[in-house]
Design a protein around this motif. Structure first.
Motif, PDB file in Angstrom:
ATOM      1  N   ARG A   1      -4.604   5.976   2.867  1.00 59.46           N
ATOM      2  CA  ARG A   1      -3.713   4.551   2.568  1.00 59.46           C
ATOM      3  C   ARG A   1      -4.179   3.537   3.800  1.00 59.46           C
ATOM      4  O   ARG A   1      -4.507   2.298   3.676  1.00 59.46           O
ATOM      5  CB  ARG A   1      -2.400   4.944   2.525  1.00 59.46           C
ATOM      6  CG  ARG A   1      -1.432   3.836   2.410  1.00 59.46           C
ATOM      7  CD  ARG A   1       0.008   3.910   2.030  1.00 59.46           C
ATOM      8  NE  ARG A   1       0.303   5.342   2.428  1.00 59.46           N
ATOM      9  CZ  ARG A   1       0.890   5.739   3.662  1.00 59.46           C
ATOM     10  NH1 ARG A   1       0.994   4.899   4.561  1.00 59.46           N
ATOM     11  NH2 ARG A   1       1.336   7.020   3.977  1.00 59.46           N
TER      12      ARG A   1
ATOM     13  N   ASP B   1       2.053  -1.667   4.456  1.00 57.99           N
ATOM     14  CA  ASP B   1       1.531  -0.270   4.772  1.00 57.99           C
ATOM     15  C   ASP B   1       2.909   0.543   4.564  1.00 57.99           C
ATOM     16  O   ASP B   1       3.526   0.815   5.531  1.00 57.99           O
ATOM     17  CB  ASP B   1       0.680   0.173   5.634  1.00 57.99           C
ATOM     18  CG  ASP B   1       0.288   1.533   5.956  1.00 57.99           C
ATOM     19  OD1 ASP B   1       0.504   2.372   4.824  1.00 57.99           O
ATOM     20  OD2 ASP B   1      -0.246   2.157   6.777  1.00 57.99           O
TER      21      ASP B   1
ATOM     22  N   ALA C   1       0.703  -1.068  -0.053  1.00 58.93           N
ATOM     23  CA  ALA C   1       0.001  -0.114   0.063  1.00 58.93           C
ATOM     24  C   ALA C   1       1.032   1.414   0.001  1.00 58.93           C
ATOM     25  O   ALA C   1       1.573   1.408   1.032  1.00 58.93           O
ATOM     26  CB  ALA C   1      -1.123   0.010   1.174  1.00 58.93           C
TER      27      ALA C   1
ATOM     28  N   SER D   1      -6.490   0.473   4.119  1.00 62.17           N
ATOM     29  CA  SER D   1      -5.858  -0.926   4.086  1.00 62.17           C
ATOM     30  C   SER D   1      -6.118  -1.680   5.272  1.00 62.17           C
ATOM     31  O   SER D   1      -6.336  -3.072   5.265  1.00 62.17           O
ATOM     32  CB  SER D   1      -4.389  -0.726   4.070  1.00 62.17           C
ATOM     33  OG  SER D   1      -4.224   0.055   3.053  1.00 62.17           O
TER      34      SER D   1
ATOM     35  N   ILE E   1      -0.441  -7.592   4.202  1.00 59.48           N
ATOM     36  CA  ILE E   1      -0.442  -6.336   3.677  1.00 59.48           C
ATOM     37  C   ILE E   1       0.491  -5.521   4.204  1.00 59.48           C
ATOM     38  O   ILE E   1       1.053  -5.298   5.410  1.00 59.48           O
ATOM     39  CB  ILE E   1      -1.781  -5.723   4.018  1.00 59.48           C
ATOM     40  CG1 ILE E   1      -3.209  -6.447   3.475  1.00 59.48           C
ATOM     41  CG2 ILE E   1      -1.886  -4.097   3.763  1.00 59.48           C
ATOM     42  CD1 ILE E   1      -4.637  -6.000   3.571  1.00 59.48           C
TER      43      ILE E   1
END
Ligand SMILES: Nc1ncnc2c1ncn2[C@@H]1O[C@H](COP(=O)(O)OP(=O)(O)O)[C@@H](O)[C@H]1O
Ligand SMILES: [Mg+2]
Length: 307
Positions: free
Chosen positions: A14, A137, A5, A18, A135
């Motif tokens: 973001r 970030d 992300a 996310s 994920i």
């Protein structure tokens, strides 16, 4: 798979988007983990509502410490169980794991070394085995975190691992320009990626944009606005569509558009089903957009080759 992300600016939505996508993925029975690679401002703990890690962990074992070689394994928190919000404290029946790897509260941005790239790749490989979706970030802009992600995923050991990129931006002139620049400009993700060893076209095909906090100028619920305001919104929207497409971040490159939600406008948090159905403080359309994005990130049909 790995999902990075990124955004050019801070404040794009973001992290909040996310985190909610991670949450919706876990609710849909996928095993999910979230790595807070926003090294200058590791605040995912606050969005997940985990007391004591709002600005990162104080244990001395967060992601900063792992990547800088001070601990062998980074701290891992189970969001179900750790969240201070009672509606999130129990893992709902059928939900997958939802793990957070926080940054260190005392940490800041740091330049990348070859040793860090190796540690980073080892962590990605390990987590990719254990989770359906990892994920990551990343700090805003052409950050060390972005460079680290591109370098680690370009290593031969990582070649067989699928990684995809989401670039978040608000639906304004400045944000559209900034997001396009982050990806397409000299020194941007595509050029930097190619320099690290990625195939530029392949990387481009694994990257999509997410427009956040967007007001749909044709939605029924904006009828509370004056006709002049609605006309202005529609005109601005049309101009932004033109701008985005001229900068090659038009409709075909967009994976999701997340509606503006009053709840998120005022508070960075997960939208629980309790917020939606019992308290009725969030909009259904927002949750549906998170759910759809959670499905689309792993749906190959949504990632057809662009050109
Ligand atoms: N869909 C949305 N509607 C309204 N506000 C949003 C939405 N998504 C995010 N926000 C808000 O925008 C601000 C910036 O979001 P954040 O996720 O912290 O951005 P970033 O991680 O890009 O810096 C936060 O206050 C967040 O709650
Ligand atoms: Mg953030």
């Amino acid at each position: 798979m790995l999902l990075f992300a990124a955004s050019d600016k801070g404040g794009t939505g973001r992290s909040v988007t996310s985190c909610n996508v991670a949450f919706r993925s876990a609710l849909a029975n996928r095993e999910v983990c979230y790595l807070d690679f926003d090294f200058g401002s590791p605040t995912a703990g606050a969005i997940f509502g985990i007391e004591g890690v709002f600005n990162g962990t104080r244990s001395g074992g967060g992601l900063h410490s792992y990547l800088q070689g001070r601990v062998a394994n980074p701290e891992r928190l189970d969001v179900w169980g750790a969240s201070e919000r009672s509606s999130l404290r129990l893992r709902p029946a059928g939900a997958g794991q939802l793990a957070l790897f926080p940054g260190d509260a005392s940490g800041s941005e740091f330049p990348t070394t070859a040793e860090m790239v190796k540690l980073c790749a080892e962590l990605f490989l390990r987590l990719e085995e254990q989770f359906d979706v990892v994920i990551v970030d990343l700090s805003a802009g052409r950050s060390y975190a972005t460079e680290l992600a591109l370098k680690a995923t370009a290593l031969p050991s990582m070649r067989k691992i699928l990684s995809r990129w989401l670039v978040f931006h608000r639906w304004t002139n400045q944000h559209v320009n900034a997001a396009a620049g982050l990806v397409n400009n000299p020194g941007g993700i595509l050029e930097l990626g190619a320099r690290c060893g990625h195939d530029r076209d392949d990387l481009q095909n694994r990257l999509r944009f997410v427009r956040t906090a967007v007001i749909d100028p044709f939605a029924e619920d904006i009828s509370i606005l004056r006709p002049s305001q609605i006309a202005f919104l529609r005109d601005s929207n049309a101009k932004l569509i033109e701008l985005a497409s001229s900068l090659r971040i038009g409709r075909t490159t967009v994976l999701a558009q997340i509606p503006l939600d009053p709840l998120l406008q005022w508070r960075e948090q997960l939208i629980s089903d309790n917020d939606l159905y019992e308290r009725k403080i969030a909009n259904q359309a927002t949750v549906e957009a998170f759910e759809k994005l959670a499905r689309d990130v792993i749906d190959d049909d949504a990632w057809e080759v662009l050109r």
